[in-house]
Scaffold this motif. Structure first.
Motif, PDB file in Angstrom:
ATOM      1  N   LYS A  23       0.777  -1.100  -0.034  1.00  0.00           N
ATOM      2  CA  LYS A  23       0.166  -0.067   0.064  1.00  0.00           C
ATOM      3  C   LYS A  23       0.957   1.248   0.002  1.00  0.00           C
ATOM      4  O   LYS A  23       0.637   2.380  -0.599  1.00  0.00           O
ATOM      5  CB  LYS A  23      -0.944   0.038   1.327  1.00  0.00           C
ATOM      6  N   ASP A  26       2.658   1.945  -3.365  1.00  0.00           N
ATOM      7  CA  ASP A  26       1.934   2.330  -4.407  1.00  0.00           C
ATOM      8  C   ASP A  26       1.576   3.703  -4.288  1.00  0.00           C
ATOM      9  O   ASP A  26       1.609   4.423  -5.353  1.00  0.00           O
ATOM     10  CB  ASP A  26       0.445   1.571  -4.286  1.00  0.00           C
ATOM     11  N   LEU A  27       1.467   4.170  -3.078  1.00  0.00           N
ATOM     12  CA  LEU A  27       0.890   5.591  -2.908  1.00  0.00           C
ATOM     13  C   LEU A  27       2.159   6.568  -3.196  1.00  0.00           C
ATOM     14  O   LEU A  27       2.053   7.671  -3.709  1.00  0.00           O
ATOM     15  CB  LEU A  27       0.320   5.951  -1.492  1.00  0.00           C
ATOM     16  N   ARG A  29       4.615   5.920  -5.223  1.00  0.00           N
ATOM     17  CA  ARG A  29       4.979   5.856  -6.685  1.00  0.00           C
ATOM     18  C   ARG A  29       3.776   6.864  -7.299  1.00  0.00           C
ATOM     19  O   ARG A  29       4.185   7.646  -8.170  1.00  0.00           O
ATOM     20  CB  ARG A  29       4.712   4.589  -7.248  1.00  0.00           C
ATOM     21  N   LYS A  30       2.552   6.691  -6.708  1.00  0.00           N
ATOM     22  CA  LYS A  30       1.678   7.695  -7.499  1.00  0.00           C
ATOM     23  C   LYS A  30       1.764   9.158  -7.205  1.00  0.00           C
ATOM     24  O   LYS A  30       1.372  10.042  -7.963  1.00  0.00           O
ATOM     25  CB  LYS A  30       0.420   7.227  -6.860  1.00  0.00           C
ATOM     26  N   HIS A  31       1.931   9.396  -5.889  1.00  0.00           N
ATOM     27  CA  HIS A  31       2.157  10.813  -5.405  1.00  0.00           C
ATOM     28  C   HIS A  31       3.548  11.476  -5.411  1.00  0.00           C
ATOM     29  O   HIS A  31       3.276  12.631  -5.602  1.00  0.00           O
ATOM     30  CB  HIS A  31       1.665  11.147  -4.232  1.00  0.00           C
ATOM     31  N   TRP A  76      -5.972  11.309  -0.373  1.00  0.00           N
ATOM     32  CA  TRP A  76      -5.596  10.236  -1.189  1.00  0.00           C
ATOM     33  C   TRP A  76      -6.457   9.189  -1.189  1.00  0.00           C
ATOM     34  O   TRP A  76      -6.853   8.476  -0.112  1.00  0.00           O
ATOM     35  CB  TRP A  76      -4.225   9.994  -0.729  1.00  0.00           C
TER      36      TRP A  76
END
Length: 294
Positions: A23, A26-27, A29-31, A76
């Motif tokens: 988790k 993933d966050l 990399r995304k933000h 988010w």
């Protein structure tokens, strides 16, 4: 090549840690913004067993991120943001380095486990806060591993009126190191709340020598003077003893009597009352045996 197979409980901690890492990555990399995992997310990343959390208090499916001020919160998907309380800023300036966030990987930090313990006092009761502390002092868990003085020192350097302090002080008086499971802690606290005087001498993880060659066994809890062992039988213990009958016989041979409780014993008032009657009767029996030198 041989190795030790992790127990059921340890395996679940590993599964939870991997899920939480996924988790967080993933966050990240995304933000592309550095953040600090806190509360249950910090505990999972540290490999600590979670306490029982009231329904609706914290969403266990989301990543929990903490900030020092409300303005730092973001929106988010898949994350819950919290203003840390007590935060690292609440710790005396001379102690902040000791309790600073720990680096998980680039861009991801986690709240120091001891500070996460204090922050969890906002969401759980005294029993579960004690169970959480016990799980951080477990004898078969190497990292992180703390002792009661670590918790006491933290509480001493936090503000005198932080929310949850009363619960933390209660937990300081009731936590025990070198236990094996949270259910054992819950059972111990339930026993300690009973009026039976003999329970004032209740010990945890008690070592019993069973032969002259030095072989020994550990009991979840014991009343050593009366040679009474009290154990919690649950999935945590699955496969722990290859031969329960032989173990029981070995303990009986050196004068010990064992009482075993299950999850239903703790939850059902009638079963618990019967368990306490058996314990009180056994205490009388063992005292009589001791008086006559048996």
């Amino acid at each position: 090549m041989t190795g030790t197979t992790p127990g059921i409980a340890m395996r679940q901690l590993a599964v939870d840690r991997l899920d939480e890492l996924g988790k967080a990555m993933d966050l990240a990399r995304k933000h592309g913004v550095e953040f600090e995992c806190g509360l249950v997310s910090a505990l999972r990343l540290a490999g600590v067993e979670l306490p029982l959390i009231p329904r609706g208090a914290l969403n266990l499916d989301r990543l929990h991120i903490v900030v020092d001020v409300p303005a730092g919160r973001r929106s988010w998907k898949g994350a819950e943001w919290h203003v840390a309380a007590p935060s690292l800023l609440a710790v005396g300036s001379g102690f902040r380095r000791e309790y600073s966030p720990m680096v998980v990987m680039e861009g991801i930090r986690m709240t120091h486990p001891l500070l996460a313990w204090a922050q969890m006092s906002r969401f759980i009761d005294e029993t579960e806060l004690t169970a959480l502390a016990d799980s951080m002092m477990r004898r078969n868990q190497s990292e992180p591993h703390f002792v009661p003085d670590d918790f006491r020192t933290l509480v001493e350097v936090l503000p005198k009126r932080f929310k949850g302090r009363t619960k933390c002080l209660w937990a300081l008086d009731h936590m025990r190191e070198n236990t094996d499971s949270s259910m054992e802690t819950r059972m111990r606290l339930k026993l300690e709340a009973e009026p039976l005087p003999e329970l004032r001498s209740l010990t945890v993880n008690h070592k019993v020598a069973v032969d002259e060659d030095g072989a020994s066994m550990y009991l979840d809890m014991a009343l050593p003077d009366l040679r009474i062992g009290i154990e919690y039988a649950g999935r945590h213990h699955a496969g722990q003893w290859s031969d329960d009958v032989s173990r029981q016989s070995a303990l009986t041979a050196v004068g010990w009597e064992i009482l075993t409780a299950h999850n239903d014993t703790l939850k059902d008032p009638l079963q618990w009352k019967e368990f306490m009657v058996r314990l009180a009767s056994l205490a009388m029996h063992q005292r009589q045996r001791s008086d006559v030198g048996v």
